[in-house]
Scaffold this motif. Structure first.
Motif, PDB file in Angstrom:
ATOM      1  N   ARG A   1       7.728  66.837  -0.222  1.00 40.18           N
ATOM      2  CA  ARG A   1       7.544  68.180   0.347  1.00 40.18           C
ATOM      3  C   ARG A   1       7.029  69.142  -0.723  1.00 40.18           C
ATOM      4  O   ARG A   1       6.129  69.944  -0.474  1.00 40.18           O
ATOM      5  N   ASN A   2       7.585  69.051  -1.934  1.00 45.83           N
ATOM      6  CA  ASN A   2       7.142  69.917  -3.026  1.00 45.83           C
ATOM      7  C   ASN A   2       5.706  69.611  -3.427  1.00 45.83           C
ATOM      8  O   ASN A   2       4.935  70.532  -3.718  1.00 45.83           O
ATOM      9  N   ARG A   3       5.348  68.325  -3.410  1.00 48.87           N
ATOM     10  CA  ARG A   3       3.957  67.968  -3.723  1.00 48.87           C
ATOM     11  C   ARG A   3       3.012  68.571  -2.686  1.00 48.87           C
ATOM     12  O   ARG A   3       1.943  69.079  -3.028  1.00 48.87           O
TER      13      ARG A   3
ATOM     14  N   THR B   1       6.153  59.756  -7.684  1.00 46.94           N
ATOM     15  CA  THR B   1       7.145  59.575  -6.623  1.00 46.94           C
ATOM     16  C   THR B   1       8.516  60.159  -6.984  1.00 46.94           C
ATOM     17  O   THR B   1       9.384  60.228  -6.117  1.00 46.94           O
ATOM     18  N   SER B   2       8.685  60.594  -8.233  1.00 50.59           N
ATOM     19  CA  SER B   2       9.949  61.242  -8.594  1.00 50.59           C
ATOM     20  C   SER B   2       9.980  62.698  -8.115  1.00 50.59           C
ATOM     21  O   SER B   2      11.031  63.334  -8.115  1.00 50.59           O
ATOM     22  N   ILE B   3       8.825  63.211  -7.718  1.00 57.11           N
ATOM     23  CA  ILE B   3       8.731  64.582  -7.203  1.00 57.11           C
ATOM     24  C   ILE B   3       8.874  64.535  -5.686  1.00 57.11           C
ATOM     25  O   ILE B   3       8.235  63.719  -5.018  1.00 57.11           O
ATOM     26  N   ASN B   4       9.697  65.407  -5.172  1.00 56.03           N
ATOM     27  CA  ASN B   4       9.910  65.503  -3.730  1.00 56.03           C
ATOM     28  C   ASN B   4       8.553  65.613  -3.011  1.00 56.03           C
ATOM     29  O   ASN B   4       7.746  66.474  -3.359  1.00 56.03           O
TER      30      ASN B   4
END
Length: 71
Positions: free
Chosen positions: A20-22, A15-18
């Motif tokens: 949208r980027n995932r 969840t620390s990764i955006n």
């Protein structure tokens, strides 16, 4: 191969990764959609999609290396 699958699951759940980027990573790296199509889908440029994919692959690689080191 199990290590890679576990790392991908962990990466996509991070969840620390955006989000949208995932999703961009999922579409380009896992679903193998063209960067141009993904860029259009997310309203961004091909260059941005390429950078996001590259950074996510770098994170994935680090995760795999760490998992391998610990096993």
């Amino acid at each position: 191969m199990q290590t890679m699958e576990a790392a991908i699951e962990q990466l996509l759940a991070d969840t620390s990764i955006n989000p949208r980027n995932r999703e961009i990573f999922r579409h380009t790296a896992l679903m193998r959609e063209s960067p141009e199509a993904v860029a259009a889908m997310f309203g961004t440029t091909r260059g941005n999609v390429d950078v996001i994919k590259k950074r996510m692959i770098e994170k994935l690689s680090a995760m795999v290396n760490e998992m391998t080191r610990l096993s």
